[in-house]
Design a protein around this motif. Structure first.
Motif, PDB file in Angstrom:
ATOM      1  N   LEU A   1      11.563   0.394  -9.670  1.00  0.00           N
ATOM      2  CA  LEU A   1      10.343   1.113 -10.018  1.00  0.00           C
ATOM      3  C   LEU A   1       9.543   1.446  -8.758  1.00  0.00           C
ATOM      4  O   LEU A   1       9.005   2.546  -8.612  1.00  0.00           O
ATOM      5  N   ALA A   2       9.470   0.494  -7.818  1.00  0.00           N
ATOM      6  CA  ALA A   2       8.752   0.731  -6.564  1.00  0.00           C
ATOM      7  C   ALA A   2       9.370   1.887  -5.782  1.00  0.00           C
ATOM      8  O   ALA A   2       8.657   2.714  -5.206  1.00  0.00           O
ATOM      9  N   GLN A   3      10.695   1.956  -5.766  1.00  0.00           N
ATOM     10  CA  GLN A   3      11.366   3.043  -5.054  1.00  0.00           C
ATOM     11  C   GLN A   3      11.045   4.393  -5.693  1.00  0.00           C
ATOM     12  O   GLN A   3      10.844   5.397  -4.995  1.00  0.00           O
ATOM     13  N   CYS A   4      10.980   4.433  -7.024  1.00  0.00           N
ATOM     14  CA  CYS A   4      10.611   5.669  -7.729  1.00  0.00           C
ATOM     15  C   CYS A   4       9.187   6.091  -7.366  1.00  0.00           C
ATOM     16  O   CYS A   4       8.929   7.264  -7.067  1.00  0.00           O
ATOM     17  N   LEU A   5       8.274   5.140  -7.392  1.00  0.00           N
ATOM     18  CA  LEU A   5       6.872   5.449  -7.105  1.00  0.00           C
ATOM     19  C   LEU A   5       6.667   5.831  -5.641  1.00  0.00           C
ATOM     20  O   LEU A   5       5.895   6.752  -5.332  1.00  0.00           O
ATOM     21  N   ASN A   6       7.359   5.143  -4.729  1.00  0.00           N
ATOM     22  CA  ASN A   6       7.215   5.452  -3.304  1.00  0.00           C
ATOM     23  C   ASN A   6       7.635   6.882  -2.989  1.00  0.00           C
ATOM     24  O   ASN A   6       7.005   7.565  -2.168  1.00  0.00           O
ATOM     25  N   ALA A   7       8.701   7.334  -3.640  1.00  0.00           N
ATOM     26  CA  ALA A   7       9.194   8.690  -3.384  1.00  0.00           C
ATOM     27  C   ALA A   7       8.147   9.731  -3.762  1.00  0.00           C
ATOM     28  O   ALA A   7       7.945  10.728  -3.065  1.00  0.00           O
ATOM     29  N   TRP A   8       7.451   9.502  -4.877  1.00  0.00           N
ATOM     30  CA  TRP A   8       6.442  10.454  -5.324  1.00  0.00           C
ATOM     31  C   TRP A   8       5.123  10.285  -4.582  1.00  0.00           C
ATOM     32  O   TRP A   8       4.362  11.251  -4.415  1.00  0.00           O
ATOM     33  N   ASP A   9       4.844   9.092  -4.134  1.00  0.00           N
ATOM     34  CA  ASP A   9       3.609   8.846  -3.386  1.00  0.00           C
ATOM     35  C   ASP A   9       3.579   9.677  -2.109  1.00  0.00           C
ATOM     36  O   ASP A   9       2.520  10.133  -1.666  1.00  0.00           O
ATOM     37  N   GLU A  10       4.741   9.888  -1.515  1.00  0.00           N
ATOM     38  CA  GLU A  10       4.815  10.701  -0.303  1.00  0.00           C
ATOM     39  C   GLU A  10       4.499  12.169  -0.594  1.00  0.00           C
ATOM     40  O   GLU A  10       3.949  12.880   0.251  1.00  0.00           O
ATOM     41  N   GLU A  11       4.865  12.628  -1.801  1.00  0.00           N
ATOM     42  CA  GLU A  11       4.659  14.030  -2.164  1.00  0.00           C
ATOM     43  C   GLU A  11       3.267  14.278  -2.750  1.00  0.00           C
ATOM     44  O   GLU A  11       2.652  15.305  -2.479  1.00  0.00           O
ATOM     45  N   LEU A  12       2.790  13.354  -3.590  1.00  0.00           N
ATOM     46  CA  LEU A  12       1.512  13.527  -4.284  1.00  0.00           C
ATOM     47  C   LEU A  12       0.672  12.258  -4.134  1.00  0.00           C
ATOM     48  O   LEU A  12       0.483  11.496  -5.073  1.00  0.00           O
ATOM     49  N   PRO A  13       0.164  12.002  -2.934  1.00  0.00           N
ATOM     50  CA  PRO A  13      -0.549  10.738  -2.684  1.00  0.00           C
ATOM     51  C   PRO A  13      -1.766  10.523  -3.575  1.00  0.00           C
ATOM     52  O   PRO A  13      -2.049   9.389  -3.964  1.00  0.00           O
ATOM     53  N   GLU A  14      -2.508  11.573  -3.897  1.00  0.00           N
ATOM     54  CA  GLU A  14      -3.704  11.406  -4.732  1.00  0.00           C
ATOM     55  C   GLU A  14      -3.335  10.997  -6.157  1.00  0.00           C
ATOM     56  O   GLU A  14      -3.994  10.141  -6.757  1.00  0.00           O
ATOM     57  N   ALA A  15      -2.279  11.592  -6.700  1.00  0.00           N
ATOM     58  CA  ALA A  15      -1.869  11.285  -8.076  1.00  0.00           C
ATOM     59  C   ALA A  15      -1.287   9.882  -8.191  1.00  0.00           C
ATOM     60  O   ALA A  15      -1.295   9.289  -9.277  1.00  0.00           O
ATOM     61  N   PHE A  16      -0.792   9.329  -7.066  1.00  0.00           N
ATOM     62  CA  PHE A  16      -0.163   8.012  -7.103  1.00  0.00           C
ATOM     63  C   PHE A  16      -0.955   6.981  -6.298  1.00  0.00           C
ATOM     64  O   PHE A  16      -0.408   5.965  -5.866  1.00  0.00           O
TER      65      PHE A  16
END
Length: 307
Positions: free
Chosen positions: A81-96
């Motif tokens: 789950l952390a790997q999934c969230l980390n990937a998106w955090d790089e693209e959409l930091p505000e949303a994550f």
């Protein structure tokens, strides 16, 4: 012409083990039919097939519903789950922004060590085993040497297993030194989202849940209290052993160590002035973004038959 009477919804509980009592009671309460054995389910195909843990859903017909989406067991483990969230955090930091900075061991060990060399002295990290439960194996760390043992353990397990998934992976996150408190105690809220479809992605948030409270008044982490589990960890398995644990007397109880989320939201409103509906709106957005982050991996899992 008279409309055809619909057959009652039937639930096959042959594979229902640890949760059998509550499932059986729920089926009876809503007036559905329970099929107790696989033989019964063969003679009269069940509308719902109850599966648990790593039970597969092979053989289920397209019109049948299963109680668990198979891949969820893997994707809800902390490391994946952390790997999934980390990937998106790089693209959409505000949303994550709801997800704190997270490392997965052993693969992120070098980056984590580098972080320790540069971070402020009051920084604290929390490490958890990927498939852990009941507060077991959790470590609060303020120095790199506090984590060297689990780094070595996770590396050795990865080399020995030779598999993509490592049962001894750990997730390490920045610890929130100043969490929201009620009555001076740290707490969490366990909320429930049911995912009914991956394609299209469809999910429902249950607007109630369970709040779990620590039993020792909270103080920010320091060398003298890092191992005070009943101050930092909300797990029931940890706090039920405390002399200060308070059993719940009613659903609306506002002083016990386990409370309904609705009662806690009322307390938050009284203490901080935040409307419960505002919190539910943020929870819904958090849940939607988390599922969005998981969806590419879920799709890949099914395309490659769970490889």
């Amino acid at each position: 012409r008279k409309p055809r009477k619909r057959d009652p919804v039937s639930v096959c509980t042959a594979n229902c083990r640890g949760s059998y009592k509550v499932v059986s009671e729920a089926v009876a309460q809503v007036g559905w039919q329970e099929l107790l054995s696989a033989a019964e389910a063969l003679s009269k195909p069940a509308s719902v097939i109850w599966v648990e843990f790593q039970d597969g859903s092979e053989g289920a017909a397209p019109v049948q519903t299963v109680s668990r989406i198979e891949a969820m067991l893997q994707f809800c483990k902390k490391a994946r789950l952390a790997q999934c969230l980390n990937a998106w955090d790089e693209e959409l930091p505000e949303a994550f922004a709801f997800s704190p900075k997270t490392w997965v061991l052993p693969q992120d060990a070098a980056d984590l060590k580098n972080f320790f060399l540069k971070c402020a002295k009051d920084e604290t990290l929390i490490a958890k085993p990927t498939a852990g439960a009941q507060g077991k194996g959790i470590i609060l760390a303020k120095k790199w040497k506090d984590l060297e043992g689990i780094v070595a353990k996770s590396k050795a397990a990865a080399e020995a297993s030779g598999r993509k998934t490592n049962p001894c992976e750990y997730v390490v996150q920045r610890y929130l030194n100043h969490p929201l408190l009620l009555g001076g105690l740290k707490f969490d809220m366990r909320l429930y989202v049911v995912v009914t479809s991956v394609v299209p992605m469809r999910a429902y948030l249950f607007k109630e849940g369970l709040a779990r409270f620590c039993t020792v008044p909270y103080h920010p982490p320091e060398d003298g209290n890092l191992k005070e589990a009943k101050m930092h960890l909300t797990n029931f398995a940890v706090n039920k052993k405390s002399k200060d644990f308070q059993a719940s007397e009613s659903f609306a109880d506002e002083t016990s160590s386990k409370r309904s989320v609705s009662s806690v939201l009322r307390q938050i409103q009284q203490a901080y002035g935040t409307d419960p509906e505002e919190i539910w709106g943020k929870v819904a957005a958090l849940a939607a973004n988390t599922l969005m982050a998981m969806r590419p991996g879920l799709l890949e899992w099914y395309v490659h038959a769970g490889c």
